[in-house]
Design a protein around this motif. Sequence first.
Motif, short mmCIF file in Angstrom:
data_model
loop_
_atom_site.label_atom_id
_atom_site.label_comp_id
_atom_site.label_asym_id
_atom_site.label_seq_id
_atom_site.Cartn_x
_atom_site.Cartn_y
_atom_site.Cartn_z
N LEU A 209 87.70 16.06 -10.31
CA LEU A 209 89.07 16.17 -9.80
C LEU A 209 90.15 15.99 -10.87
N GLY A 210 89.80 16.04 -12.12
CA GLY A 210 90.83 15.97 -13.14
C GLY A 210 90.77 14.70 -13.96
N THR A 211 91.43 14.74 -15.10
CA THR A 211 91.37 13.64 -16.06
C THR A 211 92.75 13.16 -16.48
N ARG A 212 93.69 13.18 -15.54
CA ARG A 212 95.06 12.77 -15.84
C ARG A 212 95.67 12.08 -14.64
N GLY A 213 96.71 11.31 -14.92
CA GLY A 213 97.35 10.55 -13.86
C GLY A 213 98.43 11.31 -13.11
N TRP A 214 99.28 12.05 -13.84
CA TRP A 214 100.42 12.71 -13.22
C TRP A 214 100.08 14.13 -12.76
N TYR A 215 100.70 14.56 -11.66
CA TYR A 215 100.57 15.92 -11.14
C TYR A 215 101.96 16.47 -10.84
N SER A 216 102.14 17.74 -11.15
CA SER A 216 103.41 18.40 -10.87
C SER A 216 103.32 19.18 -9.57
N ALA A 217 104.38 19.12 -8.78
CA ALA A 217 104.38 19.85 -7.50
C ALA A 217 104.17 21.34 -7.71
N SER A 218 104.64 21.87 -8.83
CA SER A 218 104.55 23.31 -9.08
C SER A 218 103.11 23.77 -9.33
N GLU A 219 102.19 22.84 -9.55
CA GLU A 219 100.80 23.21 -9.85
C GLU A 219 100.04 23.66 -8.61
N TYR A 220 100.43 23.17 -7.44
CA TYR A 220 99.71 23.45 -6.21
C TYR A 220 100.69 23.80 -5.11
N PRO A 221 100.46 24.89 -4.38
CA PRO A 221 101.37 25.25 -3.28
C PRO A 221 101.54 24.13 -2.26
N ASN B 145 89.94 8.16 -6.17
CA ASN B 145 90.63 9.30 -6.78
C ASN B 145 90.65 10.54 -5.91
N LEU B 146 90.15 10.45 -4.68
CA LEU B 146 90.16 11.63 -3.82
C LEU B 146 91.52 11.84 -3.16
N LYS B 147 92.47 10.98 -3.46
CA LYS B 147 93.82 11.13 -2.93
C LYS B 147 94.84 11.07 -4.07
N LEU B 148 96.04 11.53 -3.78
CA LEU B 148 97.19 11.32 -4.66
C LEU B 148 98.20 10.46 -3.91
N THR B 149 98.95 9.68 -4.67
CA THR B 149 100.08 8.95 -4.12
C THR B 149 101.34 9.76 -4.36
N CYS B 150 102.15 9.88 -3.34
CA CYS B 150 103.45 10.54 -3.46
C CYS B 150 104.54 9.50 -3.32
N SER C 217 110.15 14.10 -5.44
CA SER C 217 108.84 13.49 -5.25
C SER C 217 108.07 13.40 -6.56
N LEU C 218 107.34 12.32 -6.71
CA LEU C 218 106.44 12.11 -7.83
C LEU C 218 105.02 12.01 -7.28
N PHE C 219 104.08 12.71 -7.92
CA PHE C 219 102.69 12.71 -7.47
C PHE C 219 101.80 12.17 -8.58
N PHE C 220 100.93 11.22 -8.24
CA PHE C 220 100.03 10.67 -9.25
C PHE C 220 98.74 10.15 -8.63
N ASP C 221 97.73 10.07 -9.48
CA ASP C 221 96.43 9.52 -9.11
C ASP C 221 96.46 8.03 -9.44
N LEU D 134 109.83 6.12 -0.22
CA LEU D 134 108.83 6.43 0.79
C LEU D 134 107.54 6.74 0.05
N LEU D 135 106.43 6.11 0.46
CA LEU D 135 105.14 6.35 -0.16
C LEU D 135 104.19 7.01 0.84
N LEU D 136 103.45 8.00 0.35
CA LEU D 136 102.45 8.69 1.15
C LEU D 136 101.15 8.76 0.36
N ASP D 137 100.02 8.59 1.03
CA ASP D 137 98.71 8.85 0.45
C ASP D 137 98.20 10.16 1.03
#
Length: 274
Positions: A58-70, A176-181, A207-211, A229-232
Amino acid sequence: MSNPIIEALDAAMIPFRRTHASEALARVEETLLINTGRQPLPPLPALQRPSLFYFPGLGTRGWYSASEYPSLESLARLLKEATPMLREEFLTRAHQGELLAYEEQMPGRFPTLDRQDWGSLYLLKEGMRNETNCEACPRSAALMETLYPQFSPSGAFFFSVIGPGTKIPPHHDTMNLKLTCHLPLIVPPDCRIRVDGETRESVEGESLFFDDTFLHEVWNNSDRPRVCLLLDIWHPGLTAIEREAITALGRVMGQFINQGYTPPWSTNGRIFEH
């Protein structure tokens, strides 16, 4: 010698093995081996340390950009539009709910932090609605209901309040099967978050998305509270079949975790000293 957890998880996999090709379940089968100690945890990035559950590939980094996934881009857009409502409802109605101190959620983890330092108003916690808080914040609860398909099995939806002059120590979380928003709602100056060694500013409505299995910390150096506001949510790298299988396996594994089971490699929630 029989192993109850292995037998229970294998039994839960039977319907999936009957209806899906082995290729579609390859990562699920691997995670069963890893999390029951039959296969070693693979080498991980230096700052990643899941404390309870690991899903491979599922990846080797902490941060995710919203533009990477619809799915993330759509969620970020929806939350940005809802930010004024969420902020207003928190300010006018949250006092009618129940603010839970972090120490009450994870006793002994951060014993120096009290309710004024870090408190949470949960509408959804570990997949369960808090009816008192949902009644206190009905519009936020209605938004939450539209997002149920995106929540991970241990899904959460809550207002997180970090008090003035508070720093949340560096730590890792469970799986790691989830991201925190993080959706910042009220952000005074000098509020930041560091994940996987990279620091980012909190911007209201963005929004900020991270593992959160990667080392992360948050601080509020201002003289006012910071509210997010936090979402899993599901990790967007998982397929629909994998999500379905994980949900079924999670119900089984949760029973054993409640009885004290942890994978052999687990840090068991300890803070990572770095």
